[in-house]
Design a protein around this motif. Sequence first.
Motif, PDB file in Angstrom:
ATOM      1  N   SER A   1       0.839  -1.183  -0.032  1.00  0.00           N
ATOM      2  CA  SER A   1      -0.206   0.044   0.166  1.00  0.00           C
ATOM      3  C   SER A   1       0.846   1.211   0.111  1.00  0.00           C
ATOM      4  CB  SER A   1      -0.955   0.086   1.325  1.00  0.00           C
ATOM      5  OG  SER A   1      -0.172   0.272   2.532  1.00  0.00           O
ATOM      6  N   PHE A   2       1.827   1.129   0.685  1.00  0.00           N
ATOM      7  CA  PHE A   2       2.834   2.420   0.632  1.00  0.00           C
ATOM      8  C   PHE A   2       3.589   2.815  -0.536  1.00  0.00           C
ATOM      9  CE2 PHE A   2       7.453   3.934   1.421  1.00  0.00           C
ATOM     10  CZ  PHE A   2       7.180   5.232   1.683  1.00  0.00           C
ATOM     11  N   VAL A   3       3.907   1.633  -1.320  1.00  0.00           N
ATOM     12  CA  VAL A   3       4.599   1.718  -2.612  1.00  0.00           C
ATOM     13  C   VAL A   3       3.680   2.097  -3.811  1.00  0.00           C
ATOM     14  CG1 VAL A   3       5.701   0.284  -4.399  1.00  0.00           C
ATOM     15  CG2 VAL A   3       6.517   0.025  -2.270  1.00  0.00           C
ATOM     16  N   LEU A   4       2.389   1.549  -3.782  1.00  0.00           N
ATOM     17  CA  LEU A   4       1.312   1.853  -4.553  1.00  0.00           C
ATOM     18  C   LEU A   4       0.933   3.327  -4.306  1.00  0.00           C
ATOM     19  CD1 LEU A   4      -0.669  -1.333  -4.805  1.00  0.00           C
ATOM     20  CD2 LEU A   4       0.863  -0.610  -6.595  1.00  0.00           C
ATOM     21  N   GLY A   5       0.693   3.935  -2.905  1.00  0.00           N
ATOM     22  CA  GLY A   5       0.629   5.105  -2.650  1.00  0.00           C
ATOM     23  C   GLY A   5       1.550   5.963  -3.327  1.00  0.00           C
ATOM     24  N   LEU A   6       2.819   5.791  -3.118  1.00  0.00           N
ATOM     25  CA  LEU A   6       3.910   6.561  -3.751  1.00  0.00           C
ATOM     26  C   LEU A   6       3.830   6.569  -5.106  1.00  0.00           C
ATOM     27  CD1 LEU A   6       7.039   5.926  -1.587  1.00  0.00           C
ATOM     28  CD2 LEU A   6       5.833   7.867  -1.910  1.00  0.00           C
ATOM     29  N   LEU A   7       3.577   5.533  -5.905  1.00  0.00           N
ATOM     30  CA  LEU A   7       3.462   5.578  -7.300  1.00  0.00           C
ATOM     31  C   LEU A   7       2.237   6.327  -7.868  1.00  0.00           C
ATOM     32  CD1 LEU A   7       4.701   1.797  -8.295  1.00  0.00           C
ATOM     33  CD2 LEU A   7       5.776   3.907  -8.680  1.00  0.00           C
ATOM     34  N   GLY A   8       1.189   6.211  -6.982  1.00  0.00           N
ATOM     35  CA  GLY A   8       0.135   6.791  -7.521  1.00  0.00           C
ATOM     36  C   GLY A   8       0.175   8.086  -7.483  1.00  0.00           C
ATOM     37  N   LEU A   9       0.887   8.912  -6.883  1.00  0.00           N
ATOM     38  CA  LEU A   9       1.303  10.257  -6.859  1.00  0.00           C
ATOM     39  C   LEU A   9       1.754  10.652  -8.080  1.00  0.00           C
ATOM     40  CD1 LEU A   9       2.422  11.089  -3.375  1.00  0.00           C
ATOM     41  CD2 LEU A   9       0.162  11.817  -4.219  1.00  0.00           C
ATOM     42  N   LEU A  10       2.340   9.823  -8.987  1.00  0.00           N
ATOM     43  CA  LEU A  10       3.088  10.106 -10.346  1.00  0.00           C
ATOM     44  C   LEU A  10       2.138   9.516 -11.452  1.00  0.00           C
ATOM     45  CD1 LEU A  10       6.662   8.969  -9.357  1.00  0.00           C
ATOM     46  CD2 LEU A  10       5.682  11.555  -9.347  1.00  0.00           C
ATOM     47  N   VAL A  11       1.615   8.264 -11.303  1.00  0.00           N
ATOM     48  CA  VAL A  11       0.867   7.757 -12.276  1.00  0.00           C
ATOM     49  C   VAL A  11      -0.310   7.057 -11.976  1.00  0.00           C
ATOM     50  CG1 VAL A  11       2.748   7.763 -14.111  1.00  0.00           C
ATOM     51  CG2 VAL A  11       2.398   5.768 -12.749  1.00  0.00           C
ATOM     52  N   LEU A  12      -1.388   6.977 -12.793  1.00  0.00           N
ATOM     53  CA  LEU A  12      -2.551   6.084 -12.335  1.00  0.00           C
ATOM     54  C   LEU A  12      -3.040   6.345 -11.086  1.00  0.00           C
ATOM     55  CD1 LEU A  12      -1.235   2.966 -14.187  1.00  0.00           C
ATOM     56  CD2 LEU A  12      -2.722   4.532 -15.259  1.00  0.00           C
ATOM     57  N   ASN A  13      -3.061   7.549 -10.834  1.00  0.00           N
ATOM     58  CA  ASN A  13      -3.759   7.628  -9.419  1.00  0.00           C
ATOM     59  C   ASN A  13      -5.027   7.347  -9.144  1.00  0.00           C
ATOM     60  OD1 ASN A  13      -4.478   9.930 -10.884  1.00  0.00           O
ATOM     61  ND2 ASN A  13      -3.689  11.309  -9.456  1.00  0.00           N
ATOM     62  N   VAL A  14      -5.783   7.364 -10.212  1.00  0.00           N
ATOM     63  CA  VAL A  14      -7.181   6.860 -10.104  1.00  0.00           C
ATOM     64  C   VAL A  14      -7.378   5.045 -10.006  1.00  0.00           C
ATOM     65  CG1 VAL A  14      -7.606   6.478 -12.767  1.00  0.00           C
ATOM     66  CG2 VAL A  14      -9.637   7.048 -11.139  1.00  0.00           C
ATOM     67  N   PHE A  15      -6.313   4.604 -10.086  1.00  0.00           N
ATOM     68  CA  PHE A  15      -6.484   3.120  -9.953  1.00  0.00           C
ATOM     69  C   PHE A  15      -5.530   3.095  -8.738  1.00  0.00           C
ATOM     70  CE2 PHE A  15      -6.746   3.148 -14.675  1.00  0.00           C
ATOM     71  CZ  PHE A  15      -8.382   2.939 -14.625  1.00  0.00           C
ATOM     72  N   LEU A  16      -4.494   3.358  -8.650  1.00  0.00           N
ATOM     73  CA  LEU A  16      -3.456   2.959  -7.448  1.00  0.00           C
ATOM     74  C   LEU A  16      -3.915   3.687  -6.158  1.00  0.00           C
ATOM     75  CD1 LEU A  16      -0.057   3.453  -9.251  1.00  0.00           C
ATOM     76  CD2 LEU A  16      -1.445   1.376  -8.914  1.00  0.00           C
ATOM     77  N   GLY A  17      -4.495   4.715  -6.070  1.00  0.00           N
ATOM     78  CA  GLY A  17      -5.058   5.419  -4.902  1.00  0.00           C
ATOM     79  C   GLY A  17      -6.027   4.489  -4.002  1.00  0.00           C
TER      80      GLY A  17
END
Length: 97
Positions: free
Chosen positions: A32-48
Amino acid sequence: MQLTAPADRTTESPRTTRRTGIHDTDGMAVASFVLGLLGLLVLNVFLGPIAIALASIALWRGTARRGRALLGLGLGVADLLVLVAFMSADNTLSWSL
C-alpha cells in the motif's frame, strides 16, 4: 545423541509462534505504501483506491508495520485528492501535465 530438536514447544521463541497471516499483512502494508507513492506520479485513479484498500485490510488484520500501513492509507487519499485537484483545474474527467 539427539539429531532433532526436542518436541517440547515451551522453549519456542515468540517469532516462531506468530500467526501465519501477519506476514501477509506486513506485505500488504508495504504494498500500500509503494502503490500510494507510485499513484502520486501515475495512474492515481487506480493506484489510490488500491493503496487505501490494502492499507485498510492490513490495519484491520493487525499488521506489525502499522506506520507503513498508515502512510499507505494517507498516500492513497493524497492520490485521490491530487486527482480531484487536477480534474477541477482542467474542468475534465481526467488530467494530464
